[in-house]
Design an enzyme around this catalytic site. Sequence first.
Site, PDB file in Angstrom:
ATOM      1  N   CYS A  86      -2.270  -0.238   7.569  1.00  0.00           N
ATOM      2  CA  CYS A  86      -1.481   0.991   7.428  1.00  0.00           C
ATOM      3  C   CYS A  86      -1.561   1.843   8.694  1.00  0.00           C
ATOM      4  O   CYS A  86      -0.565   2.475   9.079  1.00  0.00           O
ATOM      5  CB  CYS A  86      -1.935   1.759   6.194  1.00  0.00           C
ATOM      6  N   HIS A 142       0.847  -1.190   0.000  1.00  0.00           N
ATOM      7  CA  HIS A 142       0.000   0.000   0.000  1.00  0.00           C
ATOM      8  C   HIS A 142       0.891   1.250   0.000  1.00  0.00           C
ATOM      9  O   HIS A 142       2.037   1.216   0.466  1.00  0.00           O
ATOM     10  CB  HIS A 142      -0.892   0.006   1.254  1.00  0.00           C
ATOM     11  N   CYS A 160      -6.122   1.852   5.876  1.00  0.00           N
ATOM     12  CA  CYS A 160      -6.750   0.635   6.400  1.00  0.00           C
ATOM     13  C   CYS A 160      -6.088   0.294   7.745  1.00  0.00           C
ATOM     14  O   CYS A 160      -5.085   0.906   8.121  1.00  0.00           O
ATOM     15  CB  CYS A 160      -6.555  -0.511   5.399  1.00  0.00           C
ATOM     16  N   GLU A 197       0.926   3.867   1.821  1.00  0.00           N
ATOM     17  CA  GLU A 197       1.416   4.313   3.133  1.00  0.00           C
ATOM     18  C   GLU A 197       2.604   3.478   3.609  1.00  0.00           C
ATOM     19  O   GLU A 197       3.566   4.015   4.169  1.00  0.00           O
ATOM     20  CB  GLU A 197       0.306   4.197   4.195  1.00  0.00           C
TER      21      GLU A 197
END
Lengths: 138, 138
Positions: free
Chosen positions: B79, B46, B76, B48
Amino acid sequence: MNEALKQAEIALEEGEIPVGAVIVVRDRIIARAYNQTEKLTDVTAHAEILAITAASNALGAKYLPECKLYVTLEPCPMCAGACFWAQLGELHYGSADPQRGYSRISQPLLHPKTKISNGLLADESKNLLQAFFKNLRN
Amino acid sequence: MNEALKQAEIALEEGEIPVGAVIVVRDRIIARAYNQTEKLTDVTAHAEILAITAASNALGAKYLPECKLYVTLEPCPMCAGACFWAQLGELHYGSADPQRGYSRISQPLLHPKTKISNGLLADESKNLLQAFFKNLRN
């Protein structure tokens, strides 16, 4: 879990918080990893994250529904979230982590299809962690 | 957030779910990243997570209390957990994610010291996501 514990022992030797993980698919280990947050200077380098990345590499697949993750310590919410996205088949963890473990969060963080067990070699896992923190204090 | 949105646009061009992130310290961008779960075949990739890893690399430090993370979509739980471990200084996210965002979890996943804001360029972020999913359906 014995193989995950060996990974945790490597972490301990290298001055990392001793957590180890392996991922198994059809009785074959396809990924081994240990916590490397110090060596990599990266808080995301938990054993589980590294093992999931390695397993996806090995299989050429993002999703791991046929995989069993064995990890010596209960995953944190970050790692539980990674297991969720991977649609992990089975999670087996050794010792519980009452401070940082995902299961202290009341809403589910894992995928609903992930089967879970815990307690395997929990004492051995805890002994490694206690040895690490005792050494840190001295 | 404009720079994070540019990262999300790159993700969209590359067929990834368009989420972009940048990390800023003392008004300087030290990390830029976009979601690369498809390209890297890795659910942990992801924006992040990649940005936190890159920022720690840039600073040579595991902890990021002076850093501000700008991300186009609400993180999410995975993260948010990474932000927790990084002791992130500030989190600014664009559009909310009612399905997968960390804030639907009632217990805190972020570090207690992390300052949070949201809504910056939220419509632009949402438009990119809608364009992606519309394209996917066609």
